[in-house]
Design a protein around this motif. Structure first.
Motif, mmCIF file in Angstrom:
data_model
loop_
_atom_site.group_PDB
_atom_site.id
_atom_site.type_symbol
_atom_site.label_atom_id
_atom_site.label_comp_id
_atom_site.label_asym_id
_atom_site.label_seq_id
_atom_site.Cartn_x
_atom_site.Cartn_y
_atom_site.Cartn_z
ATOM 1 N N LEU A 1 -35.458 16.979 20.877
ATOM 2 C CA LEU A 1 -35.110 16.242 19.683
ATOM 3 C C LEU A 1 -36.023 15.050 19.464
ATOM 4 C CD1 LEU A 1 -31.259 16.203 20.155
ATOM 5 C CD2 LEU A 1 -32.641 17.823 18.879
ATOM 6 N N ALA B 1 -24.707 19.572 17.170
ATOM 7 C CA ALA B 1 -25.869 18.880 16.608
ATOM 8 C C ALA B 1 -25.443 17.872 15.553
ATOM 9 C CB ALA B 1 -26.841 19.900 16.015
ATOM 10 N N TRP B 2 -24.483 18.256 14.733
ATOM 11 C CA TRP B 2 -23.992 17.328 13.712
ATOM 12 C C TRP B 2 -23.294 16.133 14.363
ATOM 13 C CZ3 TRP B 2 -24.727 16.270 8.795
ATOM 14 C CH2 TRP B 2 -23.816 15.457 8.136
ATOM 15 N N SER C 1 -25.956 13.815 15.693
ATOM 16 C CA SER C 1 -27.162 13.702 14.860
ATOM 17 C C SER C 1 -27.669 12.278 14.733
ATOM 18 C CB SER C 1 -26.882 14.283 13.468
ATOM 19 O OG SER C 1 -25.818 13.578 12.840
#
Length: 290
Positions: A20, A270-271, A274
């Motif tokens: 990421l 992931a959300w 985030s």
């Protein structure tokens, strides 16, 4: 011209990783194999197979679990040679393992023991500290606990998405003292394993509020200590679905656990993370087997 380096990443023995943040990891380079130690030659030969595969397939690599007995210093020379090769190859590495519930595990690098119940360095952690990695390819350690009390690839189990065990009886989340200790010893990144069944109690459902809060708190505690985090789904390629009497392991891609379910849970994770800059990577699946 070579194709752009893709972001599909495999971790030796452990996980599929999605980076990421943290910049670009250099292309893997084959390491020089030492001539004086047969075990070191064997270890680096195996590592070279991995880095050669990464280079041939134009992908970035990561080693999620590497360990050796901390109570036998003779392993240190092998480990120093291996880490030197990993550094030369530009590989991020997290060793297995530490944590309050890891205790005096034979492969623990920092052990947690009584009578004062504090962390203590070992010959294994000395090796790790001598090879801290780089900002783009950091070296660190797995902090066990949230994934504990679960099966790996048993066909059936008392564990399931409806029977995930009890917090502080079957599994555990380490607190601030663990991460401040690790940061004080030069650790840059921690890999935090968790179980899919605990975080998402039913397929395609929202993430469990309480479990997500615990995982977020552990990540925040690591971040407050200055550490980056790899979130590691420690599920061995499956999910234990309740069948009324226990849990039955269903493999990703089966009729009971389609790939869409795997995509769904990671979209939700992931959300959920985030906006968290301390989460350096997602370990999509630890040791996907069978």
């Amino acid at each position: 011209m070579r194709a752009p380096r893709r972001y599909a990443v495999l971790a030796v023995l452990t996980s599929i990783l999605v980076f990421l943040a943290g910049g670009t990891v250099p292309a893997a380079q084959a390491a020089t194999t030492p001539t004086g130690d047969a075990l070191a030659r064997r270890a680096i030969s195996t590592l070279n197979e991995w880095t050669n595969w990464l280079d041939a397939n134009n992908v970035r690599g990561y080693v999620g679990e590497v360990g050796w007995p901390h109570d036998d210093p003779r392993w240190s020379d092998v480990a120093h040679a291996w880490y030197g090769a990993a550094e030369a190859a530009g590989l991020p590495v997290t060793t297995w393992v530490t944590g309050e519930w890891a205790g005096w595990h034979p492969l623990a690098n920092y052990v947690f023991s009584g009578p004062d119940w504090t962390f203590k360095a070992t010959s294994a952690s000395d090796v790790m500290e001598a090879h801290p990695g780089t900002p783009t390819a950091p070296h660190g350690v797995n902090v066990t606990g949230p994934e504990m009390g679960t099966p790996a690839i048993d066909a059936t189990s008392g564990f399931s998405n409806e029977s995930v065990g009890a917090l502080e009886q079957n599994y555990h989340y380490d607190g601030a003292s663990t991460f401040t200790y690790l940061a004080s010893h030069g650790v840059q990144v921690v890999r935090i394993p968790f179980r899919w069944e605990r975080l998402q109690r039913s397929l395609y459902a929202p993430l469990d509020v309480a479990e997500l809060a615990r995982l977020k708190a552990m990540v925040r505690t690591a971040s407050d200590a200055g550490l980056r985090v790899v979130l590691d789904m420690h599920n061995y390629g499956g999910y234990y679905l309740a069948n009324g009497t226990g849990g039955v392991r269903r493999a990703i891609g089966s009729a009971e656990l389609p790939v869409t379910a795997f995509k769904d849970v990671w979209a939700r994770i992931a959300w959920a993370f985030s906006g968290d800059a301390s989460v350096w990577a997602f370990g999509l699946m630890n040791e996907p087997v069978n």
